[in-house]
Design an enzyme around this catalytic site. Structure first.
Site, PDB file in Angstrom:
ATOM      1  N   ARG A   1      -9.922  -0.310  15.594  1.00  0.00           N
ATOM      2  CA  ARG A   1      -9.894   0.587  14.449  1.00  0.00           C
ATOM      3  C   ARG A   1     -10.867   0.048  13.405  1.00  0.00           C
ATOM      4  O   ARG A   1     -11.819   0.703  13.044  1.00  0.00           O
ATOM      5  CB  ARG A   1      -8.446   0.651  13.919  1.00  0.00           C
ATOM      6  CG  ARG A   1      -8.159   1.744  12.961  1.00  0.00           C
ATOM      7  CD  ARG A   1      -6.688   1.764  12.546  1.00  0.00           C
ATOM      8  NE  ARG A   1      -6.253   0.526  11.891  1.00  0.00           N
ATOM      9  CZ  ARG A   1      -5.055   0.336  11.367  1.00  0.00           C
ATOM     10  NH1 ARG A   1      -4.140   1.291  11.432  1.00  0.00           N
ATOM     11  NH2 ARG A   1      -4.743  -0.798  10.789  1.00  0.00           N
TER      12      ARG A   1
ATOM     13  N   TYR B   1      18.601  29.230   7.656  1.00  0.00           N
ATOM     14  CA  TYR B   1      17.484  30.104   8.022  1.00  0.00           C
ATOM     15  C   TYR B   1      17.306  30.178   9.530  1.00  0.00           C
ATOM     16  O   TYR B   1      17.402  29.162  10.230  1.00  0.00           O
ATOM     17  CB  TYR B   1      16.181  29.556   7.436  1.00  0.00           C
ATOM     18  CG  TYR B   1      16.026  29.743   5.949  1.00  0.00           C
ATOM     19  CD1 TYR B   1      16.056  31.016   5.374  1.00  0.00           C
ATOM     20  CD2 TYR B   1      15.800  28.646   5.120  1.00  0.00           C
ATOM     21  CE1 TYR B   1      15.877  31.182   4.007  1.00  0.00           C
ATOM     22  CE2 TYR B   1      15.615  28.808   3.756  1.00  0.00           C
ATOM     23  CZ  TYR B   1      15.657  30.073   3.208  1.00  0.00           C
ATOM     24  OH  TYR B   1      15.475  30.232   1.864  1.00  0.00           O
TER      25      TYR B   1
ATOM     26  N   MET C   1      14.184  23.845   1.737  1.00  0.00           N
ATOM     27  CA  MET C   1      13.409  23.060   0.778  1.00  0.00           C
ATOM     28  C   MET C   1      14.312  22.186  -0.099  1.00  0.00           C
ATOM     29  O   MET C   1      13.995  21.035  -0.389  1.00  0.00           O
ATOM     30  CB  MET C   1      12.566  23.992  -0.099  1.00  0.00           C
ATOM     31  CG  MET C   1      11.586  23.242  -0.981  1.00  0.00           C
ATOM     32  SD  MET C   1      10.619  24.307  -2.046  1.00  0.00           S
ATOM     33  CE  MET C   1       9.572  25.138  -0.873  1.00  0.00           C
TER      34      MET C   1
ATOM     35  N   LYS D   1       0.848  -1.200   0.000  1.00  0.00           N
ATOM     36  CA  LYS D   1       0.000   0.000   0.000  1.00  0.00           C
ATOM     37  C   LYS D   1       0.886   1.254   0.000  1.00  0.00           C
ATOM     38  O   LYS D   1       2.090   1.164   0.297  1.00  0.00           O
ATOM     39  CB  LYS D   1      -0.902  -0.023   1.234  1.00  0.00           C
ATOM     40  CG  LYS D   1      -0.137   0.031   2.561  1.00  0.00           C
ATOM     41  CD  LYS D   1      -1.008  -0.329   3.749  1.00  0.00           C
ATOM     42  CE  LYS D   1      -0.234  -0.266   5.051  1.00  0.00           C
ATOM     43  NZ  LYS D   1      -0.958  -0.936   6.161  1.00  0.00           N
TER      44      LYS D   1
HETATM   45  C1  LIG Z   1      -0.123  -2.008   6.785  1.00  0.00           C
HETATM   46  C2  LIG Z   1      -0.661  -3.303   7.261  1.00  0.00           C
HETATM   47  C3  LIG Z   1       0.190  -4.408   7.457  1.00  0.00           C
HETATM   48  C4  LIG Z   1       1.694  -4.326   7.372  1.00  0.00           C
HETATM   49  O1  LIG Z   1       2.209  -3.785   8.560  1.00  0.00           O
HETATM   50  P1  LIG Z   1       3.796  -3.676   8.814  1.00  0.00           P
HETATM   51  O2  LIG Z   1       3.900  -3.179  10.193  1.00  0.00           O
HETATM   52  O3  LIG Z   1       4.300  -2.680   7.818  1.00  0.00           O
HETATM   53  O4  LIG Z   1       4.338  -5.026   8.601  1.00  0.00           O
HETATM   54  C5  LIG Z   1      -0.395  -5.616   7.781  1.00  0.00           C
HETATM   55  N1  LIG Z   1      -1.733  -5.729   7.931  1.00  0.00           N
HETATM   56  C6  LIG Z   1      -2.573  -4.676   7.781  1.00  0.00           C
HETATM   57  C7  LIG Z   1      -4.029  -4.866   7.977  1.00  0.00           C
HETATM   58  C8  LIG Z   1      -2.058  -3.426   7.455  1.00  0.00           C
HETATM   59  O5  LIG Z   1      -2.893  -2.391   7.316  1.00  0.00           O
END
Ligand SMILES: *Cc1c(COP(=O)(O)O)cnc(C)c1O
Length: 365
Positions: A131, A261, A309, A35
């Protein structure tokens, strides 16, 4: 060559890390979590490297999944937040995407859709993260509804750990116990056999009891440990992202002079200051404090003054030799993104994930 700021993606490191997952969980299948553009590493590039190594990919939306298909990736893809609209379910059937269902609405959506074929559905249980997921006492009716639906060919039961990086915290054992009870509850009413999935990277590295038929590694694939304490298994990971640039200016300044800065850093002695072509516009965190390490010629040199930047300043007084054009590693294999993150009040996950488009990415074979 142009501006020297770049990200290298180390293919061999990625292959090494997925091999580590296999060694730690020899009996399980892998859903590689890619993702958010594979945590900033480039989802299609990462998917191409991993497609022969893993059974599935996981992303957060149909759009992310379709991007993989449009880049020729044919591997099944899991949508971790499920579908947001029922139209998306039709795309899932056509494209070979699998969906999480985490609430009543999504289960209903699966039941009501008129799909051209059945889907595999992952029913998410809230064992303590609070969640997403259905509550433990609601799992049986939801599971039975999904099993009865002609739109579903099988159900995988999943949950997510909230604090698997807390090696001495009681929450992971409590979540595992809760999940086992849910599994038993389902077995007691005689459901068909089903597969389970619990472990994220921290689960894979630190909690063997969380290893199910499916593991869901994310951050460890990219070579960063989610564990804060030193842990032998996580030390064997190799960072995949190498973020680097070069020195584009060098000057000596006198004690009492300031850099950058806001004049936030003042030299305590005569100092050799290197200007590096990287800044927050390239993904280097602006809130990195004075003293944040930066690698120059294999040595840690401290960041001085504010991050601009497009540039940072580094105190290289300690180096015997230093020259214009020297490569500077901001994070990578000499210096972990996790370590830089502690200087910027964040975590390695965020640093690598929020790299901007402007920073070019190359695959290192
Ligand atoms: C992002 C995610 C993972 C991976 O988590 P990591 O800590 O990066 O290994 C696994 N399961 C779900 C549901 C996630 O949202």
């Amino acid at each position: 060559m142009g501006r020297p700021t770049e990200i290298l993606i180390d293919r061999q490191a990625l292959l090494h890390n997925v091999q580590r997952v296999k060694e730690l969980c020899p009996d399980g299948k892998i859903v590689a979590v890619i993702k958010a553009d594979a945590y900033g590493h480039g989802s299609s590039e990462v998917a191409k490297i991993l497609q022969d190594q893993v059974s599935m990919f996981a992303v957060s939306s149909v759009e992310e999944a379709q991007e993989l298909r449009s880049n020729g990736i044919q591997t099944p893809v899991l949508l971790l937040e499920g579908c947001f609209t029922s139209d998306e379910l039709h795309i899932c059937v056509q494209q070979g995407f699998e969906v999480v269902t985490h609430n009543q609405n999504q289960v209903q959506m699966v039941e009501d859709a008129k799909l051209s074929g059945p889907l595999r559905v992952w029913l998410k249980v809230d064992t303590g993260m609070h969640r997403l997921g259905v509550m433990p006492d609601q799992v049986n009716p939801f599971f039975e509804r999904l099993e009865r639906s002609s739109n579903v060919h099988s159900v995988v039961l999943m949950t997510h750990l909230s604090y698997a990086d807390g090696l001495n915290d009681p929450s992971t054992p409590a979540q595992l116990t809760c999940f086992q009870q849910v599994v038993k509850q389902l077995n007691d009413v005689g459901t068909n056999p089903f597969e389970i999935s619990i472990a994220n990277s921290a689960g894979i590295l630190a909690w063997p009891k969380s290893h199910g038929q499916w593991q869901r590694p994310g951050i460890m694939l990219y070579g960063l440990t989610p564990l804060t304490e030193d842990n032998e298994t996580s030390n064997q990971l190799i960072p995949v992202m190498i973020f680097r640039s070069q020195i584009i200016a060098l000057r000596w300044i006198a004690a009492g002079e300031s850099v950058g800065y806001g004049n936030t850093w003042v030299a305590q002695q005569d100092s050799h200051i290197a200007t590096v072509a990287v800044g927050y516009g390239d993904g280097y965190p602006r809130n990195a404090k004075n003293g944040t390490p930066v690698m120059v010629r294999g040595q840690r040199c401290p960041l001085v003054g504010r991050v601009s930047m497009d540039m940072i300043a580094v105190d290289v007084t300690q180096l015997q030799e230093v020259a214009l054009g020297d490569t500077v590693e901001l994070w990578g294999q000499e210096l972990s993104a996790n370590e830089v993150a502690t200087w910027a009040d964040t975590i390695g996950y965020e640093l690598v994930t929020r790299m901007p488009k402007r920073t070019p990415r190359k695959i290192l074979d």
